[in-house]
Design a protein around this motif. Structure first.
Motif, short mmCIF file in Angstrom:
data_model
loop_
_atom_site.label_atom_id
_atom_site.label_comp_id
_atom_site.label_asym_id
_atom_site.label_seq_id
_atom_site.Cartn_x
_atom_site.Cartn_y
_atom_site.Cartn_z
N ILE A 105 0.84 -1.21 0.00
CA ILE A 105 0.00 0.00 0.00
C ILE A 105 0.87 1.26 0.00
N HIS A 106 1.96 1.21 0.75
CA HIS A 106 2.86 2.36 0.75
C HIS A 106 3.46 2.59 -0.64
N GLU A 107 3.82 1.47 -1.29
CA GLU A 107 4.39 1.57 -2.64
C GLU A 107 3.41 2.22 -3.61
N PRO A 153 -0.87 11.83 -5.18
CA PRO A 153 -0.90 13.14 -4.52
C PRO A 153 -1.23 12.99 -3.03
N GLU A 154 -0.62 13.85 -2.25
CA GLU A 154 -0.72 13.78 -0.80
C GLU A 154 -2.16 13.63 -0.28
N LYS A 155 -3.07 14.43 -0.84
CA LYS A 155 -4.39 14.51 -0.22
C LYS A 155 -5.24 13.24 -0.40
N SER A 156 -4.92 12.44 -1.44
CA SER A 156 -5.75 11.25 -1.64
C SER A 156 -5.11 9.99 -1.06
N ARG A 157 -3.91 10.13 -0.49
CA ARG A 157 -3.17 8.95 -0.04
C ARG A 157 -3.92 8.14 1.00
N GLU A 158 -4.42 8.82 2.02
CA GLU A 158 -5.00 8.11 3.16
C GLU A 158 -6.23 7.32 2.74
N ASP A 159 -7.11 8.00 2.01
CA ASP A 159 -8.36 7.38 1.60
C ASP A 159 -8.11 6.16 0.72
N GLY A 181 -5.39 4.44 0.51
CA GLY A 181 -4.71 3.43 1.30
C GLY A 181 -5.69 2.58 2.10
N LEU A 182 -6.62 3.26 2.77
CA LEU A 182 -7.62 2.55 3.58
C LEU A 182 -8.48 1.63 2.72
N GLU A 183 -8.92 2.16 1.59
CA GLU A 183 -9.79 1.37 0.71
C GLU A 183 -9.05 0.14 0.18
N LEU A 184 -7.79 0.37 -0.22
CA LEU A 184 -6.99 -0.75 -0.73
C LEU A 184 -6.83 -1.83 0.35
N LYS A 185 -6.55 -1.37 1.57
CA LYS A 185 -6.33 -2.32 2.66
C LYS A 185 -7.58 -3.16 2.88
N SER A 186 -8.73 -2.49 2.91
CA SER A 186 -9.96 -3.27 3.16
C SER A 186 -10.26 -4.19 1.98
N THR A 206 1.86 0.58 -11.66
CA THR A 206 0.75 0.58 -12.62
C THR A 206 -0.55 0.95 -11.93
N LEU A 207 -0.74 0.36 -10.76
CA LEU A 207 -1.97 0.66 -10.01
C LEU A 207 -2.03 2.15 -9.69
N ALA A 208 -0.91 2.70 -9.21
CA ALA A 208 -0.86 4.12 -8.88
C ALA A 208 -1.13 4.97 -10.11
N SER A 209 -0.57 4.55 -11.26
CA SER A 209 -0.78 5.37 -12.46
C SER A 209 -2.24 5.31 -12.91
N ASN A 210 -2.92 4.18 -12.62
CA ASN A 210 -4.34 4.11 -12.93
C ASN A 210 -5.14 5.10 -12.07
#
Lengths: 331, 115
Positions: free
Chosen positions: A8-10, A16-22, A24-29, A56-60
């Motif tokens: 998830i960190h990768e 962008p900073e502001k969407s990281r947390e959301d 990250g949480l969604e991916l984890k769940s 690739t996931l991040a670029s999507n």
């Protein structure tokens, strides 16, 4: 070490900073949803493999393009490159030639200067190409990123979408009538070469002999003072040749007018050539004697032979004139 | 040939994914439940495509999301907005008429194996 958190960190570190947390949480769940009860590391690996490369996931997720210059600007980019590189190369060449010719006046040897010009020119052209390539690429990469209009229509020279009106700006040139850039380049090069030889004849044109130090210039063939006395006429010829080359570059094709101006240039050139060549003191008497001794004929005969040989040039001129008209009349 | 075939069929499918996802979001779904309901209907979707797609749809205001933190595992639920429902209906009609046209074309191609 928790593979899921690292994964998830990768992904999020690329976002962008502001969407990281959301995200990250969604991916984890989501990842946890995919895992069976009481999962092993093998299960985790399998799930992460399924999600694939974090980049690739991040670029999507991100809207930023994953390319430097996309299809929208690529054609324009290449056009600019093709347009600017030759111009920059010519300017570089002229500056190299101008600075190196000053070396002549300081009395450097011919071979040295010629070699310097050759090597420096190649270096300068490579340098100019790298500079143009770099700055143009940077410029287009920035434009690609700041461009707010989200369509993928390729841009034309006017920076707008293509319409059929753009066709009106294109001059259609049949291949048989086209004047290639190479033709113009060669004629300008030819002008530069003969003009150099003309004005530096006392250094360049003459007898060379092989000695221990390589080729040594023994005696000039021509009388530089006589040549210089015609300099205003010769400057007119140079001017006519450059003017015609630029006019041809501007026109891009053979027309009747271009062909006629071509004839005019050849006529001026031939007349000046004849005036210069028949001047009685043009040839260095030492040079004529040197040749006469080598061929066991009289030095006056040597002079006649040379003049006859030079007179072949106007024959080429006639052929060139005819060729111009032939091209202008072809469809 | 199989590589080319793969890339061509991926291309064919790509445009339909949005429609497939929209169709399942008339009721509230979270990421993985969406994957399952799509796979249940035989539609496979890369998860690395699906999650970003959901976010994009939200940005385009076709779906809205909410976090449910009442259960042990917090989940993000997505559901169509009114605007999304409207767009979905339009898109669905578009698809149905397109596929009818294509069906006709394919039926008349001479090597027909249609039932």
């Amino acid at each position: 070490m928790n593979l899921i958190d690292v994964y998830i960190h990768e992904v999020t570190r690329r976002l962008p900073e502001k969407s990281r947390e959301d995200i990250g949480l969604e991916l984890k769940s989501s990842i946890e949803d995919m895992l069976p009860e009481g999962h092993s590391e093998k299960d985790i690996k399998q799930v992460l493999d399924q999600l694939g490369n974090p980049a690739t996931l991040a670029s999507n997720y991100s809207d930023r393009p994953m390319h430097l210059i996309g299809p929208k600007y690529f054609d324009l980019y290449i056009s600019f490159l093709k347009m600017i590189v030759p111009i920059a190369a010519v300017i570089a060449l002229i500056s190299v030639a101008a600075t190196q010719f000053l070396a002549f006046e300081r009395g450097d040897t011919v071979l040295n200067v010629a070699l310097d010009i050759f090597v420096l020119s190649i270096w300068r052209i490579i340098e100019v190409f790298i500079q143009v390539f770099f700055w143009l690429t940077v410029m287009f990469a920035i434009v690609e990123r700041v461009d707010g209009i989200k369509d993928n229509q390729p841009r034309t020279m006017s920076l707008n979408k293509w319409t059929s009106d753009d066709l009106k700006n294109i001059v259609y040139i049949p291949k048989k009538r086209a004047i290639s850039k190479r033709y113009i380049f060669v004629s300008l090069l030819w002008t530069a070469i003969w003009a150099t030889f003309y004005f530096f004849a006392s250094h360049l044109v003459g007898v060379y002999e092989k000695t221990d130090e390589g080729l040594t210039f023994i005696m000039p063939s021509l009388n530089q003072d006589v040549l210089n006395s015609f300099s205003s006429l010769v400057v007119i010829v140079i001017g006519a040749e450059i003017a015609l080359a630029l006019y041809q570059l501007f026109k891009g094709q053979w027309t009747k007018k271009v062909a006629m101006l071509n004839v005019l240039r050849e006529v001026i050139g031939s007349i000046v050539l004849i005036i210069v060549i028949i001047h009685p003191n043009l040839f260095n008497p030492d040079f004529l004697t040197y040749l006469a001794d080598n061929f066991t004929i009289s030095s006056e005969d040597v002079r006649k032979f040379i003049i006859m040989a030079v007179m072949l040039f106007p024959i080429f001129s006639i052929w060139n004139c005819v060729d111009g008209f032939r091209k202008a009349n072809s469809r | 040939m199989s590589n080319l075939l793969d890339s061509l069929s991926t291309e064919l499918r790509r445009g339909t994914l949005t429609l497939a996802v929209l169709s399942q979001l008339q009721t509230q779904q979270y990421g993985y439940s969406l994957v399952q309901s799509l796979e249940g209907s035989g539609v496979t979707i890369e998860q690395s495509t699906l999650y970003p797609l959901l976010r994009r749809l939200e940005k385009q205001q076709l779906v809205e999301s909410s976090w449910d933190t009442t259960e042990a595992r917090p989940r993000k639920y997505y559901i169509l907005t009114d605007y999304g429902l409207e767009v979905y209906k339009e898109l669905k009609n578009e698809w149905l008429s397109n596929s009818k046209q294509l069906y006709k074309l394919l039926k008349g191609d001479g090597l027909s194996e249609f039932d």
